[in-house]
Motif scaffolding. Structure first.
Motif, PDB file in Angstrom:
ATOM      1  N   LEU A  41       0.852  -1.190   0.000  1.00 22.14           N
ATOM      2  CA  LEU A  41       0.000   0.000   0.000  1.00 22.14           C
ATOM      3  C   LEU A  41       0.884   1.234   0.000  1.00 22.14           C
ATOM      4  O   LEU A  41       1.949   1.258   0.608  1.00 22.14           O
ATOM      5  N   ASP A  42       0.413   2.234  -0.691  1.00 22.41           N
ATOM      6  CA  ASP A  42       1.164   3.458  -0.856  1.00 22.41           C
ATOM      7  C   ASP A  42       0.979   4.362   0.371  1.00 22.41           C
ATOM      8  O   ASP A  42      -0.145   4.575   0.818  1.00 22.41           O
ATOM      9  N   THR A  43       2.087   4.881   0.890  1.00 22.16           N
ATOM     10  CA  THR A  43       2.029   5.732   2.086  1.00 22.16           C
ATOM     11  C   THR A  43       1.108   6.936   1.867  1.00 22.16           C
ATOM     12  O   THR A  43       0.310   7.299   2.728  1.00 22.16           O
ATOM     13  N   HIS A  44       1.245   7.520   0.675  1.00 22.36           N
ATOM     14  CA  HIS A  44       0.468   8.721   0.373  1.00 22.36           C
ATOM     15  C   HIS A  44      -1.035   8.422   0.380  1.00 22.36           C
ATOM     16  O   HIS A  44      -1.829   9.172   0.956  1.00 22.36           O
ATOM     17  N   ASP A  45      -1.416   7.291  -0.230  1.00 27.84           N
ATOM     18  CA  ASP A  45      -2.834   6.891  -0.228  1.00 27.84           C
ATOM     19  C   ASP A  45      -3.311   6.629   1.201  1.00 27.84           C
ATOM     20  O   ASP A  45      -4.375   7.094   1.608  1.00 27.84           O
ATOM     21  N   LEU A  46      -2.504   5.864   1.951  1.00 24.83           N
ATOM     22  CA  LEU A  46      -2.896   5.536   3.327  1.00 24.83           C
ATOM     23  C   LEU A  46      -3.130   6.798   4.136  1.00 24.83           C
ATOM     24  O   LEU A  46      -4.096   6.909   4.880  1.00 24.83           O
ATOM     25  N   ALA A  47      -2.232   7.757   3.965  1.00 33.17           N
ATOM     26  CA  ALA A  47      -2.351   9.003   4.727  1.00 33.17           C
ATOM     27  C   ALA A  47      -3.612   9.775   4.345  1.00 33.17           C
ATOM     28  O   ALA A  47      -4.119  10.571   5.113  1.00 33.17           O
ATOM     29  N   GLY A  53      -7.727   1.909  -3.444  1.00 38.76           N
ATOM     30  CA  GLY A  53      -8.651   2.723  -4.216  1.00 38.76           C
ATOM     31  C   GLY A  53      -9.955   3.064  -3.510  1.00 38.76           C
ATOM     32  O   GLY A  53     -10.825   3.722  -4.060  1.00 38.76           O
ATOM     33  N   LYS A  54     -10.078   2.615  -2.259  1.00 42.13           N
ATOM     34  CA  LYS A  54     -11.338   2.801  -1.539  1.00 42.13           C
ATOM     35  C   LYS A  54     -11.100   3.776  -0.385  1.00 42.13           C
ATOM     36  O   LYS A  54     -10.161   3.587   0.388  1.00 42.13           O
ATOM     37  N   LYS A  55     -11.947   4.769  -0.292  1.00 36.16           N
ATOM     38  CA  LYS A  55     -11.819   5.729   0.810  1.00 36.16           C
ATOM     39  C   LYS A  55     -12.400   5.083   2.065  1.00 36.16           C
ATOM     40  O   LYS A  55     -13.595   4.822   2.132  1.00 36.16           O
ATOM     41  N   ILE A  56     -11.556   4.776   3.047  1.00 43.47           N
ATOM     42  CA  ILE A  56     -12.079   4.064   4.209  1.00 43.47           C
ATOM     43  C   ILE A  56     -12.034   4.868   5.494  1.00 43.47           C
ATOM     44  O   ILE A  56     -12.645   4.519   6.486  1.00 43.47           O
ATOM     45  N   SER A  57     -11.264   5.934   5.500  1.00 44.94           N
ATOM     46  CA  SER A  57     -11.269   6.738   6.718  1.00 44.94           C
ATOM     47  C   SER A  57     -10.892   8.167   6.358  1.00 44.94           C
ATOM     48  O   SER A  57     -10.548   8.457   5.217  1.00 44.94           O
ATOM     49  N   LYS A  58     -10.973   9.030   7.344  1.00 40.69           N
ATOM     50  CA  LYS A  58     -10.680  10.417   7.015  1.00 40.69           C
ATOM     51  C   LYS A  58      -9.173  10.606   6.869  1.00 40.69           C
ATOM     52  O   LYS A  58      -8.395   9.764   7.293  1.00 40.69           O
ATOM     53  N   GLU A  59      -8.845  11.705   6.242  1.00 39.18           N
ATOM     54  CA  GLU A  59      -7.457  12.011   5.962  1.00 39.18           C
ATOM     55  C   GLU A  59      -6.673  12.200   7.259  1.00 39.18           C
ATOM     56  O   GLU A  59      -7.188  12.762   8.219  1.00 39.18           O
ATOM     57  N   LEU A  60      -5.423  11.757   7.280  1.00 40.83           N
ATOM     58  CA  LEU A  60      -4.600  11.966   8.471  1.00 40.83           C
ATOM     59  C   LEU A  60      -3.964  13.349   8.407  1.00 40.83           C
ATOM     60  O   LEU A  60      -3.620  13.835   7.335  1.00 40.83           O
ATOM     61  N   GLN A 254     -16.780 -12.632   8.271  1.00 42.92           N
ATOM     62  CA  GLN A 254     -16.236 -12.447   6.934  1.00 42.92           C
ATOM     63  C   GLN A 254     -15.553 -11.103   6.822  1.00 42.92           C
ATOM     64  O   GLN A 254     -16.211 -10.094   6.650  1.00 42.92           O
ATOM     65  N   PRO A 255     -14.227 -11.095   6.946  1.00 38.54           N
ATOM     66  CA  PRO A 255     -13.518  -9.827   6.828  1.00 38.54           C
ATOM     67  C   PRO A 255     -13.694  -9.255   5.420  1.00 38.54           C
ATOM     68  O   PRO A 255     -13.927 -10.003   4.478  1.00 38.54           O
ATOM     69  N   GLU A 256     -13.571  -7.932   5.319  1.00 38.18           N
ATOM     70  CA  GLU A 256     -13.831  -7.298   4.017  1.00 38.18           C
ATOM     71  C   GLU A 256     -12.687  -7.440   3.038  1.00 38.18           C
ATOM     72  O   GLU A 256     -12.886  -7.635   1.851  1.00 38.18           O
ATOM     73  N   LEU A 257     -11.472  -7.282   3.544  1.00 31.59           N
ATOM     74  CA  LEU A 257     -10.299  -7.364   2.652  1.00 31.59           C
ATOM     75  C   LEU A 257      -9.163  -8.066   3.380  1.00 31.59           C
ATOM     76  O   LEU A 257      -8.969  -7.865   4.578  1.00 31.59           O
ATOM     77  N   GLY A 258      -8.403  -8.855   2.648  1.00 34.55           N
ATOM     78  CA  GLY A 258      -7.259  -9.553   3.232  1.00 34.55           C
ATOM     79  C   GLY A 258      -7.719 -10.750   4.037  1.00 34.55           C
ATOM     80  O   GLY A 258      -8.808 -11.279   3.808  1.00 34.55           O
ATOM     81  N   ALA A 259      -6.847 -11.193   4.985  1.00 37.19           N
ATOM     82  CA  ALA A 259      -7.233 -12.207   5.985  1.00 37.19           C
ATOM     83  C   ALA A 259      -7.340 -13.633   5.469  1.00 37.19           C
ATOM     84  O   ALA A 259      -7.907 -14.493   6.144  1.00 37.19           O
TER      85      ALA A 259
END
Ligand SMILES: O=C(O)CCC(=O)C(=O)O
Ligand SMILES: [Fe+2]
Length: 351
Positions: A41-47, A53-60, A254-259
């Motif tokens: 995962l890209d640091t910039h995207d995570l931040a 590609g999915k917006k999952i939380s607010k910007e840090l 059922q986790p959404e992603l990974g696992a």
């Protein structure tokens, strides 16, 4: 007047409310860093709160990013410190006012670059630190320190700020442990547990009396389990009821992603699906551990993962699953008693 104080005092001393502590925060950050590596995962995207590609939380904020970097630094994980400090540095450029000072970021960044053997870059960053904060208590001293080190490596003074090598940021070596919480449910605790055990007996044709209690495991974000065998090997302490002959892994969420559960030797991936169960024999019919069963749980990327393990032991399976006469004897499917192989059976993987 003191109602709110009393209230806070009250809830923080009541055992049933447990607020996140520092170690929960660092656990979450370490989980995040592991996810970043596993799923690239890209640091910039995570931040920006974006995962695949999915917006999952607010910007840090730059400060949040800085705190993640600092936790990595405290874990001596300089690889991630550099990635996240650089991100924090980018972020303060667009914050007004910045939520963290540039000089705080630069100092950690320089120290991490030094740890990653990039002295010239450490010097460059510390020059900048000195430029923006001439009174910084350590900037001048650190410049001296990097220059001395470079000199000791035979770099001439006139070359110290030239030909800065590219950043070769090497990843830290993973720790061998897993990250999840477990508990055990005994048959005596609830009739449902007794019922599950009964059904597992029918399902596997193996005796549950010598099995371990039902284990329930929860993996949060980043939770994972490194590759392992469920059976014990010669150099490990033995179980009292013989080795773990078989495993039933029940998926209860059922986790959404990974696992995914992955069998690294067999190159099989199983995506957790609520109410599914996975069964495998850990031991060959000779009683030897089956090395093909090496397996792991990939980190949870999104959602949470609940599984339940039933470890079934050798003792009392003498008639249910007799020893094989030849080392090559093995079941073709669950409950195989040696009859001719059915042509079509959902339990048999076509070759
Ligand atoms: O959670 C998983 O997918 C695998 C768990 C496992 O292998 C274990 O608990 O022994
Ligand atoms: Fe396992």
């Amino acid at each position: 007047m003191n109602v709110s104080n009393d209230f806070l005092q009250n809830i923080s001393t009541t055992a049933c409310y447990s607020f996140p502590q520092d170690e929960d925060l660092s656990g979450a950050a370490i989980g995040l860093l592991r996810l970043q590596d596993t799923y690239r995962l890209d640091t910039h995207d995570l931040a920006r709160g974006i995962v695949m590609g999915k917006k999952i939380s607010k910007e840090l904020s730059a400060h949040d990013i800085f705190e993640i970097a600092r936790l990595a630094y405290n874990q001596e994980d300089y690889y991630h410190t550099i990635l996240w400090m650089q991100e924090s540095l980018e972020k303060i450029k667009i914050e007004d006012p910045p939520t963290v000072s540039e000089s705080d970021i630069l100092e950690y960044l320089a120290l991490s670059l030094y740890k990653q053997d990039n002295l010239k870059r450490a010097l460059q960053v510390t020059d900048r630190l000195y430029q923006i904060a001439p009174n910084h208590p350590r900037a001048k001293g650190n410049i001296q320190r990097w220059e001395d080190q470079l000199a000791a490596e035979g770099v001439r003074r006139s070359e110290m700020r030239k030909g800065i090598p590219p950043l070769v940021n090497t990843r830290p070596v993973e720790d061998p442990e897993g990250f999840f919480d477990i508990t055990w449910l005994k048959e005596t605790e609830h009739e449902v547990i007794a019922r599950i055990n009964n059904r597992l007996d029918y399902m596997t044709n193996l005796d549950m009396d010598t099995a371990e209690a039902l284990q329930v495991a929860n993996y949060g974000i980043g939770g994972h389990y490194e590759p392992h065998y469920d059976f014990t090997q010669d150099d490990e302490p033995a179980f009292k009821n013989g080795n773990r002959i078989a495993t039933v892994l029940l998926y209860i969420s059922q986790p959404e992603l990974g696992a995914a559960t992955v069998f690294t030797e067999l190159k099989l991936t199983n995506w957790p699906k609520k109410n599914d169960a996975l069964f495998w024999y850990n031991l060959l019919r000779s009683g030897e551990g089956d090395l093909r069963t090496l397996h792991a749980a990939c980190p949870v990327l999104l959602g949470d993962k609940w599984v339940s393990n039933k470890w079934i032991h050798e003792k009392s399976q003498e008639f249910r699953r007799p020893c094989g006469l030849k080392p090559s004897t093995y079941e073709r499917y669950v409950g195989d008693l040696g009859a001719p192989e059915p042509r079509y059976h959902w339990n048999i993987r076509s070759a």
